[in-house]
Design a protein around this motif. Structure first.
Motif, PDB file in Angstrom:
ATOM      1  N   VAL B  20       0.867  -1.181   0.000  1.00 20.82           N
ATOM      2  CA  VAL B  20       0.000   0.000   0.000  1.00 20.82           C
ATOM      3  C   VAL B  20       0.900   1.226   0.000  1.00 20.82           C
ATOM      4  CG1 VAL B  20      -1.820   1.250   1.250  1.00 20.82           C
ATOM      5  CG2 VAL B  20      -1.709  -1.252   1.381  1.00 20.82           C
ATOM      6  N   ALA B  21       0.605   2.197  -0.885  1.00 13.85           N
ATOM      7  CA  ALA B  21       1.442   3.408  -0.949  1.00 13.85           C
ATOM      8  C   ALA B  21       1.433   4.117   0.408  1.00 13.85           C
ATOM      9  CB  ALA B  21       0.920   4.356  -2.030  1.00 13.85           C
ATOM     10  N   MET B  22       2.585   4.656   0.780  1.00 16.39           N
ATOM     11  CA  MET B  22       2.764   5.165   2.146  1.00 16.39           C
ATOM     12  C   MET B  22       1.807   6.311   2.488  1.00 16.39           C
ATOM     13  SD  MET B  22       6.434   5.981   3.830  1.00 16.39           S
ATOM     14  CE  MET B  22       6.666   6.185   5.581  1.00 16.39           C
ATOM     15  N   ASP B  23       1.460   7.139   1.488  1.00 19.28           N
ATOM     16  CA  ASP B  23       0.557   8.248   1.811  1.00 19.28           C
ATOM     17  C   ASP B  23      -0.854   7.762   2.111  1.00 19.28           C
ATOM     18  OD1 ASP B  23       0.973   8.078  -1.308  1.00 19.28           O
ATOM     19  OD2 ASP B  23      -1.049   8.852  -0.994  1.00 19.28           O
ATOM     20  N   GLN B  24      -1.120   6.459   1.850  1.00 19.41           N
ATOM     21  CA  GLN B  24      -2.444   5.909   2.164  1.00 19.41           C
ATOM     22  C   GLN B  24      -2.478   5.251   3.547  1.00 19.41           C
ATOM     23  OE1 GLN B  24      -4.992   6.455   0.142  1.00 19.41           O
ATOM     24  NE2 GLN B  24      -3.711   7.401  -1.444  1.00 19.41           N
ATOM     25  N   TRP B  25      -1.344   5.240   4.249  1.00 19.93           N
ATOM     26  CA  TRP B  25      -1.328   4.688   5.596  1.00 19.93           C
ATOM     27  C   TRP B  25      -1.941   5.690   6.564  1.00 19.93           C
ATOM     28  CZ3 TRP B  25       4.492   2.911   6.261  1.00 19.93           C
ATOM     29  CH2 TRP B  25       4.832   2.057   5.201  1.00 19.93           C
ATOM     30  N   ARG B  26      -2.308   5.197   7.747  1.00 18.11           N
ATOM     31  CA  ARG B  26      -2.752   6.122   8.787  1.00 18.11           C
ATOM     32  C   ARG B  26      -1.525   6.840   9.347  1.00 18.11           C
ATOM     33  NH1 ARG B  26      -5.286   1.948  11.612  1.00 18.11           N
ATOM     34  NH2 ARG B  26      -4.036   2.627  13.398  1.00 18.11           N
ATOM     35  N   PRO B  27      -1.709   8.082   9.854  1.00 19.26           N
ATOM     36  CA  PRO B  27      -0.552   8.825  10.372  1.00 19.26           C
ATOM     37  C   PRO B  27       0.241   8.056  11.422  1.00 19.26           C
ATOM     38  CG  PRO B  27      -2.423  10.286  10.153  1.00 19.26           C
ATOM     39  CD  PRO B  27      -2.928   8.910   9.822  1.00 19.26           C
ATOM     40  N   ASP B  28      -0.429   7.327  12.313  1.00 20.11           N
ATOM     41  CA  ASP B  28       0.324   6.607  13.348  1.00 20.11           C
ATOM     42  C   ASP B  28       1.114   5.449  12.742  1.00 20.11           C
ATOM     43  OD1 ASP B  28      -2.212   5.478  12.832  1.00 20.11           O
ATOM     44  OD2 ASP B  28      -2.093   4.261  14.647  1.00 20.11           O
ATOM     45  N   GLU B  29       0.617   4.912  11.611  1.00 26.09           N
ATOM     46  CA  GLU B  29       1.377   3.854  10.930  1.00 26.09           C
ATOM     47  C   GLU B  29       2.640   4.429  10.285  1.00 26.09           C
ATOM     48  OE1 GLU B  29      -2.766   1.465   9.937  1.00 26.09           O
ATOM     49  OE2 GLU B  29      -1.671   2.459   8.306  1.00 26.09           O
ATOM     50  N   VAL B  30       2.516   5.646   9.743  1.00 28.01           N
ATOM     51  CA  VAL B  30       3.686   6.325   9.177  1.00 28.01           C
ATOM     52  C   VAL B  30       4.728   6.536  10.272  1.00 28.01           C
ATOM     53  CG1 VAL B  30       4.528   8.452   8.105  1.00 28.01           C
ATOM     54  CG2 VAL B  30       2.355   7.461   7.362  1.00 28.01           C
ATOM     55  N   GLU B  31       4.242   7.034  11.429  1.00 25.76           N
ATOM     56  CA  GLU B  31       5.154   7.271  12.564  1.00 25.76           C
ATOM     57  C   GLU B  31       5.871   5.989  12.961  1.00 25.76           C
ATOM     58  OE1 GLU B  31       5.973  10.077  13.616  1.00 25.76           O
ATOM     59  OE2 GLU B  31       4.376  11.177  12.585  1.00 25.76           O
ATOM     60  N   ALA B  32       5.083   4.905  13.070  1.00 30.07           N
ATOM     61  CA  ALA B  32       5.663   3.632  13.516  1.00 30.07           C
ATOM     62  C   ALA B  32       6.747   3.174  12.544  1.00 30.07           C
ATOM     63  CB  ALA B  32       4.561   2.580  13.642  1.00 30.07           C
ATOM     64  N   HIS B  33       6.503   3.376  11.252  1.00 28.25           N
ATOM     65  CA  HIS B  33       7.475   2.963  10.242  1.00 28.25           C
ATOM     66  C   HIS B  33       8.773   3.759  10.380  1.00 28.25           C
ATOM     67  CE1 HIS B  33       8.934   1.458   6.379  1.00 28.25           C
ATOM     68  NE2 HIS B  33       9.340   2.692   6.139  1.00 28.25           N
ATOM     69  N   ILE B  34       8.623   5.088  10.488  1.00 31.37           N
ATOM     70  CA  ILE B  34       9.815   5.947  10.580  1.00 31.37           C
ATOM     71  C   ILE B  34      10.617   5.589  11.833  1.00 31.37           C
ATOM     72  CG2 ILE B  34      10.570   8.337  10.930  1.00 31.37           C
ATOM     73  CD1 ILE B  34       8.102   9.139   9.171  1.00 31.37           C
ATOM     74  N   ARG B  35       9.885   5.351  12.932  1.00 30.80           N
ATOM     75  CA  ARG B  35      10.570   5.002  14.181  1.00 30.80           C
ATOM     76  C   ARG B  35      11.333   3.688  14.025  1.00 30.80           C
ATOM     77  NH1 ARG B  35       6.415   4.051  17.592  1.00 30.80           N
ATOM     78  NH2 ARG B  35       5.569   6.063  16.968  1.00 30.80           N
ATOM     79  N   PHE B  36      10.682   2.712  13.385  1.00 26.95           N
ATOM     80  CA  PHE B  36      11.331   1.418  13.168  1.00 26.95           C
ATOM     81  C   PHE B  36      12.644   1.595  12.396  1.00 26.95           C
ATOM     82  CE2 PHE B  36      12.341  -2.282  10.679  1.00 26.95           C
ATOM     83  CZ  PHE B  36      12.064  -3.364  11.511  1.00 26.95           C
ATOM     84  N   MET B  37      12.591   2.402  11.328  1.00 28.96           N
ATOM     85  CA  MET B  37      13.782   2.588  10.494  1.00 28.96           C
ATOM     86  C   MET B  37      14.911   3.259  11.294  1.00 28.96           C
ATOM     87  SD  MET B  37      12.789   1.147   7.777  1.00 28.96           S
ATOM     88  CE  MET B  37      13.894   1.506   6.419  1.00 28.96           C
ATOM     89  N   ASN B  38      14.548   4.303  12.055  1.00 27.02           N
ATOM     90  CA  ASN B  38      15.568   4.987  12.880  1.00 27.02           C
ATOM     91  C   ASN B  38      16.160   4.038  13.912  1.00 27.02           C
ATOM     92  OD1 ASN B  38      15.119   7.343  11.518  1.00 27.02           O
ATOM     93  ND2 ASN B  38      13.771   8.226  13.064  1.00 27.02           N
ATOM     94  N   ASP B  39      15.276   3.274  14.569  1.00 27.79           N
ATOM     95  CA  ASP B  39      15.739   2.356  15.616  1.00 27.79           C
ATOM     96  C   ASP B  39      16.650   1.286  15.024  1.00 27.79           C
ATOM     97  OD1 ASP B  39      14.238   3.813  17.326  1.00 27.79           O
ATOM     98  OD2 ASP B  39      12.636   2.332  17.606  1.00 27.79           O
ATOM     99  N   PHE B  40      16.288   0.816  13.839  1.00 22.20           N
ATOM    100  CA  PHE B  40      17.075  -0.244  13.210  1.00 22.20           C
ATOM    101  C   PHE B  40      18.520   0.217  12.982  1.00 22.20           C
ATOM    102  CE2 PHE B  40      18.636  -2.695   9.582  1.00 22.20           C
ATOM    103  CZ  PHE B  40      18.317  -3.989   9.972  1.00 22.20           C
ATOM    104  N   ALA B  41      18.653   1.448  12.389  1.00 19.01           N
ATOM    105  CA  ALA B  41      19.998   1.976  12.132  1.00 19.01           C
ATOM    106  C   ALA B  41      20.748   2.198  13.447  1.00 19.01           C
ATOM    107  CB  ALA B  41      19.908   3.273  11.334  1.00 19.01           C
ATOM    108  N   ALA B  42      20.038   2.720  14.448  1.00 14.15           N
ATOM    109  CA  ALA B  42      20.682   2.993  15.736  1.00 14.15           C
ATOM    110  C   ALA B  42      21.171   1.689  16.383  1.00 14.15           C
ATOM    111  CB  ALA B  42      19.702   3.710  16.661  1.00 14.15           C
ATOM    112  N   ARG B  43      20.357   0.639  16.241  1.00  9.60           N
ATOM    113  CA  ARG B  43      20.730  -0.653  16.827  1.00  9.60           C
ATOM    114  C   ARG B  43      21.995  -1.197  16.159  1.00  9.60           C
ATOM    115  NH1 ARG B  43      18.644  -5.848  15.967  1.00  9.60           N
ATOM    116  NH2 ARG B  43      16.977  -5.093  14.615  1.00  9.60           N
ATOM    117  N   LEU B  44      22.069  -1.065  14.833  1.00  9.57           N
ATOM    118  CA  LEU B  44      23.266  -1.558  14.126  1.00  9.57           C
ATOM    119  C   LEU B  44      24.501  -0.723  14.457  1.00  9.57           C
ATOM    120  CD1 LEU B  44      22.268  -2.772  10.587  1.00  9.57           C
ATOM    121  CD2 LEU B  44      22.261  -3.941  12.764  1.00  9.57           C
ATOM    122  N   GLU B  45      24.287   0.570  14.702  1.00  4.92           N
ATOM    123  CA  GLU B  45      25.417   1.392  15.151  1.00  4.92           C
ATOM    124  C   GLU B  45      25.893   0.877  16.504  1.00  4.92           C
ATOM    125  OE1 GLU B  45      25.276   5.876  13.398  1.00  4.92           O
ATOM    126  OE2 GLU B  45      23.644   5.333  14.731  1.00  4.92           O
ATOM    127  N   GLY B  46      24.927   0.570  17.366  1.00  7.00           N
ATOM    128  CA  GLY B  46      25.250   0.070  18.704  1.00  7.00           C
ATOM    129  C   GLY B  46      26.012  -1.244  18.651  1.00  7.00           C
TER     130      GLY B  46
END
Lengths: 394, 134
Positions: B20-46
């Motif tokens: 599903v195209a990202m602009d069709q997600w609910r705002p909280d789903e967008v937030e959750a996705h962005i958070r996941f991506m940031n956390d993933f990179a931070a975890r690999l840095e760690g």
């Protein structure tokens, strides 16, 4: 960054000017000052010597002699400099100004002018500059030495162009913050120094503009890096002292009645910063300042920003009419169109435009921001449609 | 240690499960996705496995040499180009299995409905430096 580092770096233009006045060539002198600076950073620790400038000049001069001697061994001109330095005149404000001009040679690519200014006037190390711009240190070192070759080749007596210096400083300011150097703060420091040396009210306009933008920095992004638009910023986090200073400087410059683009931009920034609540923004006056700005800088970006202001001052339809005249290809046009169409109540079109804006966003923070806007409107539309019993979806 | 490129595509990868195209997600789903991506990179840095991550604009041009003294020819972007890279992450890990494991985790980023996207990611080993012992 150590406590004394900024103080130390403030001495760099003077030290470099002394070496050049003693007859040192610019490129070698600049390397020597850099060497002295690096030694000072490790030698001084927490305590400054009694005469830091004298210390730096002595160490830089010795470094210069060493560099020249090893050069001279090849080129057989070691008698040119004796160990006892010539007295040399005391460097004046003009010397520092001349350094700014040297570092912003008109034929130099802007990236080189930026790097050389930060090193020779700002006293940053090549490593710090490289980290701030996320390029390898060797690449940055090459960029700087090519720029210095250009200065050496064309001599030090060409007339300076303060417009180029301002453009370089504003570029540095806009680079913001990465690595251990705050480039925005550094740009402000160098512009403050320039404003002491140059009477041009545009330099003061530029300084005011930087201060007014910088004052809002804390409120502009959330801790996770996401963007907070101006209307949603927590104005209690704005730095009121910086705002007051920026407004004072802008007003004093404007009073001299030689308007230019930086002063006009500073006036617009001052009107935003002066509003205690977004509802109290004086949009009518902001539009007037955009009209002034167009006289000096008729660019699609200025016209785009003007369309936003018109939309606030005279309503969404007026804003859309102003937008119609803006070049289709200017970056962020879809984002502005989306905002104005939303304001005008056309949510479906606005949602599509926000999605386009996300696709064309120049960076990830803006892409995420526009995606959120599209998602917010689409959710609203779905909710609205379903509450009327229609589930024709998206 | 071995370096791997995790490639994300705008076009050209097989269709993900949750498409599903990202602009069709609910705002909280967008937030959750962005958070996941940031956390993933931070975890690999760690964990000391992160090297670099960059995103690319979908716009671009094709360029080629057009002969001595002539400006290069530019063209495109071509709509028919099958493969369009969206960005990458470079990781430095102990072994191939770890690269696959991490790509699998990244592919589980939440999308519409808060469900994993199951996006296909391409994992490409870097050619190694020349051997020091021959």
């Amino acid at each position: 960054m150590s406590v004394h580092e900024v103080e130390l770096r403030e001495l760099v233009p003077r030290v470099l000017s002394v070496l050049v006045r003693r007859g040192a060539d610019f490129a070698t002198a600049e390397d020597a000052v850099q060497e002295a600076l690096i030694r000072a950073l490790s030698a001084w620790g927490d305590e400054l010597p009694a005469d830091p400038t004298g210390w730096l000049i002595t160490v830089a001069w010795r470094a210069f002699l060493d560099m020249t001697r090893s050069d001279a061994a090849r080129r057989d001109r070691e008698l040119r400099f004796d160990t006892e330095p010539p007295a040399g005149a005391i460097p004046s404000a003009d010397d520092t100004l001349r350094l700014y001009f040297l570092c912003t040679h008109p034929d130099m690519p802007l990236t080189s002018a930026v790097a050389l200014t930060l090193r020779a006037v700002g006293g940053l190390t090549t490593r710090q500059i490289a980290r701030a711009y996320l390029v390898p240190e060797r690449t940055m070192a090459q960029r700087i030495s090519r720029a210095k070759r250009m200065v050496s080749r064309d001599g030090v007596d060409r007339p300076g162009d303060v417009r180029t210096v301002m453009r370089v400083l504003y570029l540095v300011f806009n680079e913001g913050y990465s690595g251990d150097v705050d480039l925005a703060a550094e740009a402000i420091r160098l512009t403050r120094q320039l404003a002491v040396l140059v009477a041009d009210p545009e330099v003061h306009g530029l300084l005011a503009l930087m201060l007014l933008h910088h004052a809002r920095r804390r409120s502009r992004t959330r801790p996770d890096g996401s963007i907070v638009p101006l209307a949603d910023q927590d104005r209690s986090q704005w730095d009121t002292a910086l705002i007051a200073e920026g407004i004072d400087i802008a007003q004093a410059a404007l009073a001299r009645d030689q308007l230019g683009e930086y002063q006009a931009q500073a006036a617009i920034a001052a009107l935003h910063a002066d509003a205690p609540r977004v509802e109290e923004t004086d949009w009518v006056q902001i539009v007037e300042w955009y009209d002034e700005l167009l006289r000096f800088a008729d660019t699609p970006i200025v016209r785009l920003n003007r369309a936003v202001a018109v939309g606030e001052a005279d309503g969404a339809l007026a804003g859309l009419a102003a937008l119609a005249e803006v070049d289709q290809h200017v970056p962020r046009r879809d984002a502005v169109a989306a905002y104005l169409h939303e304001k005008n109540g056309d949510l479906e079109l606005a949602a599509r435009l926000y999605a386009n804006a996300a696709r064309n966003a120049p960076n990830l923070a803006e892409r995420d921001h526009q995606t959120r806007q599209a998602a917010r409107l689409n959710q609203h539309l779905q909710h609205h449609n379903s509450s009327f019993g229609r589930r024709d979806g998206k | 240690m071995a370096k791997y490129l995790l490639l994300k595509h705008y076009r050209g990868a097989p269709t993900p499960v949750n498409d599903v195209a990202m602009d069709q997600w609910r705002p909280d789903e967008v937030e959750a996705h962005i958070r996941f991506m940031n956390d993933f990179a931070a975890r690999l840095e760690g964990s000391g496995e992160f090297i670099d991550s960059q995103a690319l604009s979908p716009d671009g041009a094709w360029v080629r040499y057009d002969g001595e003294g002539r400006p290069p020819v530019t063209d495109g972007p071509f709509a028919e180009t099958k493969d369009l890279i969206a960005g990458w992450m470079v990781i430095d890990v102990d072994r191939y299995e770890r690269a696959i494991e991490l790509a699998g985790e990244l592919s589980a980023a939440p999308g519409a409905g808060g469900e994993p996207i199951h996006e296909w990611l391409e994992v490409r080993p870097f050619l190694t430096a020349s051997p020091t012992v021959t």
